[in-house]
Design a protein around this motif. Sequence first.
Motif, short mmCIF file in Angstrom:
data_model
loop_
_atom_site.label_atom_id
_atom_site.label_comp_id
_atom_site.label_asym_id
_atom_site.label_seq_id
_atom_site.Cartn_x
_atom_site.Cartn_y
_atom_site.Cartn_z
N MET A 265 0.83 -1.16 -0.23
CA MET A 265 -0.07 -0.04 -0.08
C MET A 265 0.84 1.23 0.13
N LYS A 266 0.38 2.18 -0.86
CA LYS A 266 1.31 3.50 -0.76
C LYS A 266 0.51 4.55 -0.08
N ASN A 267 1.19 5.66 0.61
CA ASN A 267 0.69 6.61 1.45
C ASN A 267 0.62 7.98 0.80
N PHE B 166 -9.03 8.74 1.54
CA PHE B 166 -8.86 10.19 1.96
C PHE B 166 -10.34 10.76 2.10
N LYS B 167 -11.38 10.69 1.00
CA LYS B 167 -12.65 11.20 1.21
C LYS B 167 -13.49 10.50 2.35
N TYR B 168 -13.23 9.27 2.52
CA TYR B 168 -13.91 8.49 3.22
C TYR B 168 -13.56 8.76 4.91
N ASN B 169 -12.31 8.95 5.09
CA ASN B 169 -11.59 9.36 6.48
C ASN B 169 -11.57 10.76 6.53
N GLN B 170 -11.96 11.49 5.67
CA GLN B 170 -12.12 13.11 6.01
C GLN B 170 -13.55 13.58 5.50
N SER B 171 -14.47 12.75 5.62
CA SER B 171 -15.86 13.04 4.98
C SER B 171 -16.25 14.25 5.24
N TYR B 172 -16.03 14.89 6.32
CA TYR B 172 -16.32 16.23 6.78
C TYR B 172 -15.99 17.31 5.54
N LEU B 173 -15.05 17.17 5.08
CA LEU B 173 -14.51 17.79 3.97
C LEU B 173 -15.46 17.69 2.69
N GLU C 266 -7.22 4.80 -5.35
CA GLU C 266 -7.61 4.12 -4.35
C GLU C 266 -7.46 4.96 -3.09
N ALA C 267 -6.21 5.68 -3.00
CA ALA C 267 -5.84 6.54 -1.70
C ALA C 267 -6.92 7.75 -1.74
N PHE C 268 -7.23 8.31 -2.96
CA PHE C 268 -8.28 9.37 -2.84
C PHE C 268 -9.54 9.08 -2.40
N VAL C 269 -10.04 7.72 -2.71
CA VAL C 269 -11.32 7.18 -2.19
C VAL C 269 -11.11 6.88 -0.67
N GLY D 99 -5.64 16.02 4.61
CA GLY D 99 -5.52 14.62 5.23
C GLY D 99 -4.67 13.86 4.38
N THR D 100 -4.74 12.43 4.84
CA THR D 100 -4.11 11.46 4.21
C THR D 100 -5.05 10.28 3.58
N GLY D 101 -4.35 9.51 2.71
CA GLY D 101 -4.90 8.32 2.19
C GLY D 101 -4.08 7.16 1.83
N VAL D 102 -4.64 5.93 1.93
CA VAL D 102 -3.75 5.08 1.62
C VAL D 102 -4.28 4.05 0.74
N GLY D 103 -3.80 3.49 -0.21
CA GLY D 103 -4.04 2.70 -1.39
C GLY D 103 -3.11 2.21 -2.13
N ASN D 104 -3.57 1.12 -3.25
CA ASN D 104 -2.63 0.76 -4.17
C ASN D 104 -2.12 1.63 -5.34
N ASP D 105 -3.02 2.64 -5.12
CA ASP D 105 -2.62 3.42 -6.14
C ASP D 105 -3.27 4.86 -5.75
N ILE D 106 -3.20 5.96 -6.50
CA ILE D 106 -3.62 7.38 -5.98
C ILE D 106 -5.21 7.44 -6.01
#
Length: 72
Positions: free
Chosen positions: A1-3, A42-49, A37-40, A28-35
């Motif tokens: 996974m990439k950060n 990020f949006k889930y973990n910082q949904s208030y944005l 996935e990481a953006f998804v 914020g940050t995001g984690v995924g196999n590619d950018i």
Amino acid sequence: MKNYLFLTKDGFTYDGSNYETNNLQLLGTGVGNDILEAFVSFKYNQSYLLNQSFKDIFAVEYVGDFIMNLEL
């Protein structure tokens, strides 16, 4: 996974002398196999944005530790 860090150039801030200055805001940050996935992640973990109006978001992949408390 990439950060990834997700940032924006939207907005401005004031320096210690109260001068207006452009800045980057870390959203914020995001984690995924590619950018995408990481953006998804990020949006889930910082949904208030989702209620904000940031238009210019970009990502930077990071590897390793952060260096904290630096000062100019």
